[in-house]
Design a protein around this motif. Structure first.
Motif, short mmCIF file in Angstrom:
data_model
loop_
_atom_site.label_atom_id
_atom_site.label_comp_id
_atom_site.label_asym_id
_atom_site.label_seq_id
_atom_site.Cartn_x
_atom_site.Cartn_y
_atom_site.Cartn_z
N LEU A 42 2.82 6.83 -6.73
CA LEU A 42 1.73 7.65 -7.46
C LEU A 42 2.16 8.95 -7.36
CD1 LEU A 42 -1.84 6.32 -6.91
CD2 LEU A 42 -0.81 6.72 -8.99
N ILE A 43 2.70 9.31 -5.98
CA ILE A 43 3.02 10.72 -5.72
C ILE A 43 4.32 11.20 -6.67
CG2 ILE A 43 4.13 12.20 -4.04
CD1 ILE A 43 2.19 10.54 -2.12
N GLY A 97 2.99 1.70 -3.34
CA GLY A 97 1.95 1.90 -4.42
C GLY A 97 1.81 3.58 -4.40
N THR A 98 1.14 4.03 -3.09
CA THR A 98 0.90 5.34 -2.91
C THR A 98 2.28 6.40 -3.43
OG1 THR A 98 -0.35 4.46 -0.95
CG2 THR A 98 -0.37 6.88 -1.52
N VAL A 99 3.13 5.98 -2.72
CA VAL A 99 4.32 6.80 -2.99
C VAL A 99 4.88 6.68 -4.48
CG1 VAL A 99 6.89 6.40 -2.82
CG2 VAL A 99 5.37 6.82 -0.55
N SER A 120 8.09 11.06 -1.00
CA SER A 120 7.74 9.55 -1.75
C SER A 120 9.17 9.50 -2.20
CB SER A 120 6.95 10.11 -2.99
OG SER A 120 7.52 11.08 -3.74
N VAL A 136 0.84 -1.26 0.11
CA VAL A 136 0.12 -0.07 0.05
C VAL A 136 0.79 1.39 -0.09
CG1 VAL A 136 -1.73 1.39 1.41
CG2 VAL A 136 -1.95 -1.00 1.21
N ILE A 137 1.92 1.28 0.92
CA ILE A 137 2.76 2.56 1.01
C ILE A 137 3.73 2.72 -0.37
CG2 ILE A 137 4.72 3.42 2.39
CD1 ILE A 137 3.59 2.46 4.66
#
Lengths: 290, 262
Positions: A139-140, A135-137, A173, A132-133
């Motif tokens: 994207l950012i 993936g989010t990072v 990120s 999760v982390i």
């Protein structure tokens, strides 16, 4: 597998028949898919380049004249630099402001990224949380820093606040990825040994994980600091975040003073070189230690 | 002598059809030196790790020092683990830290989170670490970084880290598999000494049959996840050893009581 015959002895004599046989074998280089793809791409690029230059609309610009004028402008910038609209000490102070912006965002980013990096490293966190982390990072990180600053400018208004938030955001990120990857390279054994002796998560992190990867962390953080310095210059102009970038924007877009732009460029260049030298030295020292 | 460790019907399944251990049962008395031998992949490491639950057994009971290890929650498990020292084939030290820092890591289980994380150790603990290191012959290396040590020295740091835990049981996972004969002898002598003079129970995984026979009180032979031999080192016959390794007669290199077995 082919059955191997008895071991042949090496002799320096040449055998014509054998040589011809080998030559034939050499000429049968296999054609692979990738080599065909690479060649086609190369040919296509050459064709497109030539076509583009032919089909340009040059208007009335004479190529030679334009080239000479450009060189003349560059000459003015770099051989006759001067400061007209502000003083040397003011320029120096503005460089410090830009450095400050870079430093602040890197420190903020590093502190937050340390925590998130620990949670994103698969070997010391759980797999779902890590995914999760990360993936989010990712994207950012895919959105450039400048865009993040402009996005935050909607809420914070164009200026230094938006620049700090936006740059910190992107630094986090970037550093989460760098940190978590250096944590993941860590030898599993050391963690296992501490777990077996009854140590808890925080103790393992501070006693084994961070000491083992501190050199990587320092060098990644410094790399990000260099990047943030360059971004901070651009932010001064693009987001009105102040610093030397804003003076450069005024000199170019407002006063059209090429010579002043040259002087400011020199300022930034010197600082960048100093940072580079400093970074190399730190890395060398860390290498000696590791 | 009282029983310190009891392993009852322990099985471990990895994935769907890899069975690492099946119905392993044995017990270890206090102060005993037990060697576990068997071919590579027989489940020796898994067995050892099931005892302190570095690997969770699929079924069965493990009773250590009157605690039902398989039923403990996280906090209780950590407390039990402080009483079980572990030594590894690859030493598993934090290379960038000094010998004494690595040794003191053995105390982490006893400390509060904050004190442990910051590495705040009491004067007593430091003195105790120095004492243990001196017995192991590492007093000159106390402030050296552990990556500057030889393999044998690293393993002795590993032993020191386990000993400072004040353990009742030492689990050694192939402690001499990466060492030369000389360092191996030093390590095994130390382990034997720890067992005899400090009364700490030692369970050690070994690949070297002759070493196992020479040092241990008892031998447990494991093959494909099953205990195939359990008896004193003196009572073992070459036939037993061939059975443990599942090999044909005359295909192993080892010594049994001075005469070469063939």
């Amino acid at each position: 597998m082919q059955a191997e015959g008895p071991i042949k002895t090496f002799s320096l004599q040449t055998d014509k028949f054998l040589d011809n046989q080998l030559r034939e074998r050499l000429s049968k280089k296999p054609f692979s898919k990738s080599s065909i793809a690479i060649r086609t791409c190369g040919l296509l690029l050459i064709f497109l380049t030539i076509y583009a230059f032919i089909s340009f609309d040059y208007k009335d610009v004479n190529f030679i004249d334009a080239l000479l004028l450009t060189l003349d402008n560059l000459g003015k910038m770099f051989f006759e630099p001067h400061l007209k609209h502000f003083s040397f000490s003011h320029a120096l102070f503005q460089v410090l402001v830009t450095l400050g912006l870079a430093f602040l965002t890197t420190i903020f980013g590093a502190i937050i990224a340390l925590l998130l990096g620990l949670l994103a490293a698969e070997n010391i966190s759980s797999k779902p949380l890590s995914v999760v982390i990360k993936g989010t990072v990712a994207l950012i990180r895919a959105v450039p820093t400048v865009l993040w600053v402009l996005i935050f400018a909607v809420a914070a208004g164009l200026g230094s606040v938006a620049a700090v938030i936006g740059m910190t955001f992107h630094s986090i990120s970037y550093l989460v990825k760098a940190y978590s990857e250096s944590f993941e390279e860590l030898d599993k054994g050391a963690i296992e040994a501490l777990q077996a002796s009854g140590a808890n998560w925080w103790q393992i992190v501070f006693q084994a994980v961070i000491p083992s990867s501190i050199t990587y962390m320092v060098s990644w953080t410094f790399l990000r600091f260099e990047i943030n310095f360059a971004v901070a210059v651009a932010m001064g102009a693009a987001a009105g975040a102040g610093g030397i970038g804003f003076d450069m924007f005024m000199a170019s877009g407002f006063y059209f003073d090429l010579r002043e732009i040259g002087a400011i460029t020199y300022f930034i260049l010197i600082v960048a070189i100093c940072l580079e030298i400093f970074a190399t030295r730190i890395k060398k020292k860390l290498k000696v230690l590791s | 002598m009282t029983t310190l460790l009891e392993v009852k019907n322990v099985s471990k399944q990895f994935g769907k059809d890899t069975k690492a251990l099946s119905n392993v049962t044995f017990s270890v008395k206090e102060g005993e030196f037990v060697s576990v031998i068997g071919p590579s992949g027989a489940g020796k490491s898994t067995l050892l790790r099931c005892i302190n639950r570095m690997v969770d057994a699929s079924s069965g009971e493990i009773i250590f020092d009157d605690a039902y290890v398989h039923q403990l929650n996280k906090k209780e498990l950590k407390k039990v683990r402080t009483k079980i020292g572990m030594i590894f084939q690859h030493y598993n030290l934090v290379n960038r830290l000094s010998v004494i820092e690595n040794t003191l890591h053995g105390r982490l289980g006893y400390k509060s989170t904050l004190a442990g994380a910051l590495g705040l150790y009491s004067e007593d603990e430091k003195l105790q670490a120095a004492r243990i290191l001196q017995i192991l012959g590492l007093e000159e290396q106390i402030y050296k970084r552990s990556d500057q040590l030889s393999g044998g020295q690293k393993q002795r740091v590993g032993i020191a880290r386990a000993l400072i835990q004040d353990p009742k049981l030492l689990l050694c996972d192939e402690p001499i598999a990466s060492l030369d004969p000389n360092s191996s002898k030093i390590i095994m002598d130390h382990l034997r000494n720890i067992c005899t003079s400090m009364g700490i129970t030692v369970v050690v995984n070994l690949h070297q049959v002759d070493v196992a026979l020479k040092y241990s009180d008892r031998i447990i032979g494991v093959n494909s996840g099953k205990v195939v031999f359990d008896g004193t080192a003196k009572s073992i016959t070459s036939n037993d050893i061939h059975q443990i390794y599942g090999s044909d007669e005359g295909k192993l290199i080892f010594d049994l009581g001075g005469s070469h077995v063939s």
